[in-house]
Design a protein around this motif. Structure first.
Motif, PDB file in Angstrom:
ATOM      1  N   PHE A   5       0.854  -1.188   0.000  1.00  0.00           N
ATOM      2  CA  PHE A   5       0.000   0.000   0.000  1.00  0.00           C
ATOM      3  C   PHE A   5       0.892   1.241   0.000  1.00  0.00           C
ATOM      4  CE2 PHE A   5      -3.541  -2.605   0.543  1.00  0.00           C
ATOM      5  CZ  PHE A   5      -4.711  -1.865   0.668  1.00  0.00           C
ATOM      6  N   ALA A   6       0.734   2.090  -0.998  1.00  0.00           N
ATOM      7  CA  ALA A   6       1.534   3.309  -1.117  1.00  0.00           C
ATOM      8  C   ALA A   6       0.608   4.517  -1.046  1.00  0.00           C
ATOM      9  CB  ALA A   6       2.300   3.310  -2.439  1.00  0.00           C
ATOM     10  N   ALA A   7       0.834   5.377  -0.051  1.00  0.00           N
ATOM     11  CA  ALA A   7      -0.075   6.505   0.159  1.00  0.00           C
ATOM     12  C   ALA A   7       0.620   7.621   0.912  1.00  0.00           C
ATOM     13  CB  ALA A   7      -1.314   6.046   0.928  1.00  0.00           C
ATOM     14  N   ALA A   8      -0.005   8.789   0.894  1.00  0.00           N
ATOM     15  CA  ALA A   8       0.515   9.952   1.613  1.00  0.00           C
ATOM     16  C   ALA A   8       0.058   9.974   3.063  1.00  0.00           C
ATOM     17  CB  ALA A   8       0.084  11.243   0.920  1.00  0.00           C
ATOM     18  N   GLU A   9      -0.968   9.190   3.400  1.00  0.00           N
ATOM     19  CA  GLU A   9      -1.518   9.201   4.758  1.00  0.00           C
ATOM     20  C   GLU A   9      -1.829   7.784   5.221  1.00  0.00           C
ATOM     21  OE1 GLU A   9      -4.929  11.746   5.437  1.00  0.00           O
ATOM     22  OE2 GLU A   9      -4.557  12.802   3.562  1.00  0.00           O
ATOM     23  N   ALA A  10      -1.815   7.587   6.522  1.00  0.00           N
ATOM     24  CA  ALA A  10      -2.286   6.341   7.131  1.00  0.00           C
ATOM     25  C   ALA A  10      -2.581   6.607   8.593  1.00  0.00           C
ATOM     26  CB  ALA A  10      -1.256   5.223   6.988  1.00  0.00           C
ATOM     27  N   ALA A  11      -3.807   6.358   8.999  1.00  0.00           N
ATOM     28  CA  ALA A  11      -4.170   6.512  10.407  1.00  0.00           C
ATOM     29  C   ALA A  11      -3.546   5.357  11.193  1.00  0.00           C
ATOM     30  CB  ALA A  11      -5.689   6.509  10.554  1.00  0.00           C
ATOM     31  N   PRO A  12      -3.103   5.585  12.410  1.00  0.00           N
ATOM     32  CA  PRO A  12      -3.283   6.803  13.204  1.00  0.00           C
ATOM     33  C   PRO A  12      -2.071   7.735  13.226  1.00  0.00           C
ATOM     34  CG  PRO A  12      -2.614   5.028  14.642  1.00  0.00           C
ATOM     35  CD  PRO A  12      -2.627   4.456  13.247  1.00  0.00           C
ATOM     36  N   ILE A  13      -1.038   7.465  12.422  1.00  0.00           N
ATOM     37  CA  ILE A  13       0.206   8.228  12.565  1.00  0.00           C
ATOM     38  C   ILE A  13       0.304   9.435  11.645  1.00  0.00           C
ATOM     39  CG2 ILE A  13       1.504   6.235  13.416  1.00  0.00           C
ATOM     40  CD1 ILE A  13       2.688   5.950  10.608  1.00  0.00           C
ATOM     41  N   ALA A  14      -0.446   9.459  10.553  1.00  0.00           N
ATOM     42  CA  ALA A  14      -0.405  10.597   9.626  1.00  0.00           C
ATOM     43  C   ALA A  14      -1.777  10.722   8.987  1.00  0.00           C
ATOM     44  CB  ALA A  14       0.667  10.386   8.559  1.00  0.00           C
ATOM     45  N   LYS A  15      -2.619  11.578   9.547  1.00  0.00           N
ATOM     46  CA  LYS A  15      -4.009  11.667   9.105  1.00  0.00           C
ATOM     47  C   LYS A  15      -4.435  13.099   8.862  1.00  0.00           C
ATOM     48  CE  LYS A  15      -8.763  10.851  10.683  1.00  0.00           C
ATOM     49  NZ  LYS A  15      -9.304  10.643   9.335  1.00  0.00           N
ATOM     50  N   VAL A  16      -4.997  13.323   7.667  1.00  0.00           N
ATOM     51  CA  VAL A  16      -5.634  14.598   7.336  1.00  0.00           C
ATOM     52  C   VAL A  16      -7.065  14.350   6.876  1.00  0.00           C
ATOM     53  CG1 VAL A  16      -5.616  16.616   5.817  1.00  0.00           C
ATOM     54  CG2 VAL A  16      -3.467  15.761   6.766  1.00  0.00           C
ATOM     55  N   GLY A  17      -7.239  13.372   5.992  1.00  0.00           N
ATOM     56  CA  GLY A  17      -8.563  13.094   5.450  1.00  0.00           C
ATOM     57  C   GLY A  17      -8.914  11.622   5.477  1.00  0.00           C
ATOM     58  N   GLY A  18      -9.927  11.269   4.662  1.00  0.00           N
ATOM     59  CA  GLY A  18     -10.443   9.908   4.650  1.00  0.00           C
ATOM     60  C   GLY A  18      -9.475   8.879   4.105  1.00  0.00           C
ATOM     61  N   MET A  19      -8.509   9.316   3.265  1.00  0.00           N
ATOM     62  CA  MET A  19      -7.521   8.368   2.749  1.00  0.00           C
ATOM     63  C   MET A  19      -6.790   7.669   3.884  1.00  0.00           C
ATOM     64  SD  MET A  19      -3.963   9.002   0.712  1.00  0.00           S
ATOM     65  CE  MET A  19      -4.586  10.284  -0.330  1.00  0.00           C
ATOM     66  N   ALA A  20      -6.465   8.411   4.930  1.00  0.00           N
ATOM     67  CA  ALA A  20      -5.743   7.831   6.067  1.00  0.00           C
ATOM     68  C   ALA A  20      -6.540   6.713   6.714  1.00  0.00           C
ATOM     69  CB  ALA A  20      -5.427   8.919   7.095  1.00  0.00           C
ATOM     70  N   ASP A  21      -7.842   6.869   6.792  1.00  0.00           N
ATOM     71  CA  ASP A  21      -8.679   5.824   7.392  1.00  0.00           C
ATOM     72  C   ASP A  21      -8.659   4.554   6.554  1.00  0.00           C
ATOM     73  OD1 ASP A  21      -9.786   7.367   9.662  1.00  0.00           O
ATOM     74  OD2 ASP A  21     -10.683   8.578   8.092  1.00  0.00           O
ATOM     75  N   VAL A  46       5.936  14.539  11.865  1.00  0.00           N
ATOM     76  CA  VAL A  46       4.890  14.327  12.879  1.00  0.00           C
ATOM     77  C   VAL A  46       4.814  12.866  13.327  1.00  0.00           C
ATOM     78  CG1 VAL A  46       3.504  16.235  11.986  1.00  0.00           C
ATOM     79  CG2 VAL A  46       3.107  13.930  11.111  1.00  0.00           C
ATOM     80  N   ILE A  47       5.522  11.976  12.648  1.00  0.00           N
ATOM     81  CA  ILE A  47       5.375  10.546  12.916  1.00  0.00           C
ATOM     82  C   ILE A  47       6.122  10.054  14.156  1.00  0.00           C
ATOM     83  CG2 ILE A  47       5.949   8.250  12.006  1.00  0.00           C
ATOM     84  CD1 ILE A  47       4.983   9.132   9.311  1.00  0.00           C
ATOM     85  N   PRO A  48       7.379  10.482  14.402  1.00  0.00           N
ATOM     86  CA  PRO A  48       8.138   9.882  15.504  1.00  0.00           C
ATOM     87  C   PRO A  48       7.421   9.874  16.849  1.00  0.00           C
ATOM     88  CG  PRO A  48       9.586  11.212  14.154  1.00  0.00           C
ATOM     89  CD  PRO A  48       8.199  11.441  13.637  1.00  0.00           C
ATOM     90  N   GLU A  49       6.725  10.957  17.172  1.00  0.00           N
ATOM     91  CA  GLU A  49       6.052  11.032  18.473  1.00  0.00           C
ATOM     92  C   GLU A  49       4.861  10.097  18.574  1.00  0.00           C
ATOM     93  OE1 GLU A  49       3.078  14.821  17.545  1.00  0.00           O
ATOM     94  OE2 GLU A  49       5.092  15.190  18.365  1.00  0.00           O
ATOM     95  N   LYS A  50       4.421   9.535  17.437  1.00  0.00           N
ATOM     96  CA  LYS A  50       3.263   8.644  17.442  1.00  0.00           C
ATOM     97  C   LYS A  50       3.653   7.169  17.385  1.00  0.00           C
ATOM     98  CE  LYS A  50       0.435  12.206  15.260  1.00  0.00           C
ATOM     99  NZ  LYS A  50      -0.396  12.592  14.105  1.00  0.00           N
ATOM    100  N   LEU A  51       4.959   6.908  17.361  1.00  0.00           N
ATOM    101  CA  LEU A  51       5.434   5.534  17.358  1.00  0.00           C
ATOM    102  C   LEU A  51       5.902   5.145  18.761  1.00  0.00           C
ATOM    103  CD1 LEU A  51       7.534   5.514  14.065  1.00  0.00           C
ATOM    104  CD2 LEU A  51       5.233   4.602  14.392  1.00  0.00           C
TER     105      LEU A  51
END
Length: 458
Positions: A5-21, A46-51
């Motif tokens: 899966f290749a994307a600009a977003e993925a919940a819960p570590i990088a979320k702006v819109g529905g793509m992340a979900d 923004v990712i390191p603090e969420k890992l």
């Protein structure tokens, strides 16, 4: 099947819109179905603090005259391997925006291709929106790696060809005018996130200039789901009081708490309408502003909006809230926990979208017993059905034309229906009884993957 899966977003570590979900929820289910699914994302600041712990460096690549690093970890809360593309352009604590946005995601696409060619070779790369639109273009010459391209929002199409030629190499057969067009044209299969949106983007009204290409290709339409295990009012820790369809009276505790938290008058009998989302034109905020003052003036309803977006819309909503103290609250912020309390405390949930590829929030609202008021477009058509009291059918209130009068009439109809408590209770229960899980969608995605030549037995 080995799927990347290749994307600009993925919940819960990088979320702006529905793509992340989608990217955060679909891979774990596909893994449970026996597929080796992994995710690749940019390593945003923004990712390191969420890992829970730092990722492990595993590989160094080279693309666009730049070195990049690949780090490996696991998507939090799942067993899905997560690859992070490390480069200086991703260090700032942001996902989108910035003058270098086109360059950053072109670099990301290059990194994905190099990673798939040289480190971990999947059977299939599942790309999402224009940010990864160049990947199907490059994989077009790699016969043993298939590609699927999912359109989440056709309105955003990425840099045009003349700019791409200044940034990266393009194969001789490239004949698409931007990243979105490249993804659509060169992917083995194209889909959107709802059946209705798949039909709408084949028309001039919604096609954004690509309707002829899309009509020829006939994209699949697979409706998104939601994580029903997490989005459950019976266990949601963000709520003052948990409840189920059998204990809906407990929702009144959440309603009172929400009213108090957001500065609204605490009145159990008052019809409370909530709106959670980005404050942009796509979401119908311009239409709402044309009717909201009249709706508040001629009814005793309350209105609560939660979200951020364009400064003009934020200002207009704040001004309206100041004119209706205790009746309207404008929470101009991003707060996931508060959004859960809106779903659990508001009586109705408003989505007057100009267009809506799928929509996640209306399904969450239904699951929480919050009756949706929506415009019939895109995925809203596929999830919200018109309420017919005489036939005891439907789970929400709908309007068709993108006109102020139609929205106003629909909101007033919902306000009037709320007076009939027993009927409203049944309406809430019908919404909560719906199936909004990812399981059905995951099975359809597997069918989509298997339809690609060479993937039948992968």
């Amino acid at each position: 099947m080995k799927i990347l899966f290749a994307a600009a977003e993925a919940a819960p570590i990088a979320k702006v819109g529905g793509m992340a979900d989608v990217v955060g929820a679909l891979p774990p289910i596909l893994r449970k179905m026996g597929h080796d699914v992994r995710i690749i994302l940019p390593y945003y600041g923004v990712i390191p603090e969420k890992l829970p712990e730092p990722p492990t460096w595993i590989w160094k690549g080279y693309a666009m005259f730049q070195d990049f690093d690949i780090f490996e970890t696991v998507l939090p809360g799942t067993d899905v391997p997560l690859y992070l593309v490390g480069h200086g352009s991703f260090i700032p604590p942001r996902i989108y925006s910035g003058e270098d946005e086109d360059w950053r995601f072109t670099m990301f696409s290059n990194a994905i291709a190099e990673f798939a060619w040289n480190y971990w070779k999947p059977n299939l790369i599942h790309c999402h929106d224009w940010h990864t639109g160049l990947v199907p273009l490059w994989m077009h010459q790699t016969s043993d790696i298939g590609t699927v391209f999912t359109i989440h929002n056709l309105a955003y199409q990425g840099p045009w060809r003349w700019k791409l030629e200044q940034m990266t190499w393009l194969p001789w057969y490239m004949s698409a005018h931007n990243c979105m067009a490249a993804g659509i044209k060169y992917a083995d299969r194209v889909n959107t996130v709802s059946p209705t949106y798949a039909q709408q983007i084949c028309t001039p009204t919604y096609g954004e200039g690509l309707e002829d290409l899309l009509t020829f290709l006939r994209p699949w339409g697979i409706l998104n789901g939601i994580e029903v295990e997490k989005l459950d009012p019976q266990i949601d820790k963000a709520l003052p009081k948990n409840y189920s369809a059998e204990t809906l009276e407990n929702r009144l505790i959440n309603k009172a708490a929400l009213q108090q938290e957001t500065g609204l008058a605490v009145k159990e009998s008052t019809f409370l309408v909530g709106l959670v989302g980005r404050l942009v034109e796509q979401k119908g905020i311009d239409l709402l502003l044309q009717v909201l003052e009249r709706f508040l003036s001629y009814t005793d309803a309350q209105f609560l909006v939660l979200g951020t977006g364009e400064r003009y819309y934020e200002t207009q909503l704040l001004q309206l809230a100041s004119r209706f103290p205790g009746r309207m609250s404008a929470q101009i912020l991003f707060d996931v926990a508060l959004s859960q309390r809106v779903y659990a405390g508001a009586d109705a949930f408003l989505m007057p979208s100009r267009f809506e590829p799928c929509g996640i929030t209306q399904m969450i609202a239904l699951r929480y017993g919050c009756v949706p008021i929506v415009r019939r477009t895109g995925g809203l058509v596929d999830t919200v059905s018109f309420y017919e009291p005489a036939k005891a059918k439907g789970n929400g209130f709908c309007f068709d034309r993108y006109e102020p009068l139609d929205l106003y009439t629909c909101m007033v109809r919902a306000w009037e229906s709320y007076r009939y408590g027993d009927h409203w209770l049944n309406l809430q229960k019908r919404g909560m009884a719906g199936d909004y899980s990812w399981q059905t969608s995951a099975e359809k995605y597997v069918q989509l993957y298997r339809s690609i030549p060479g993937m039948e037995n992968a």
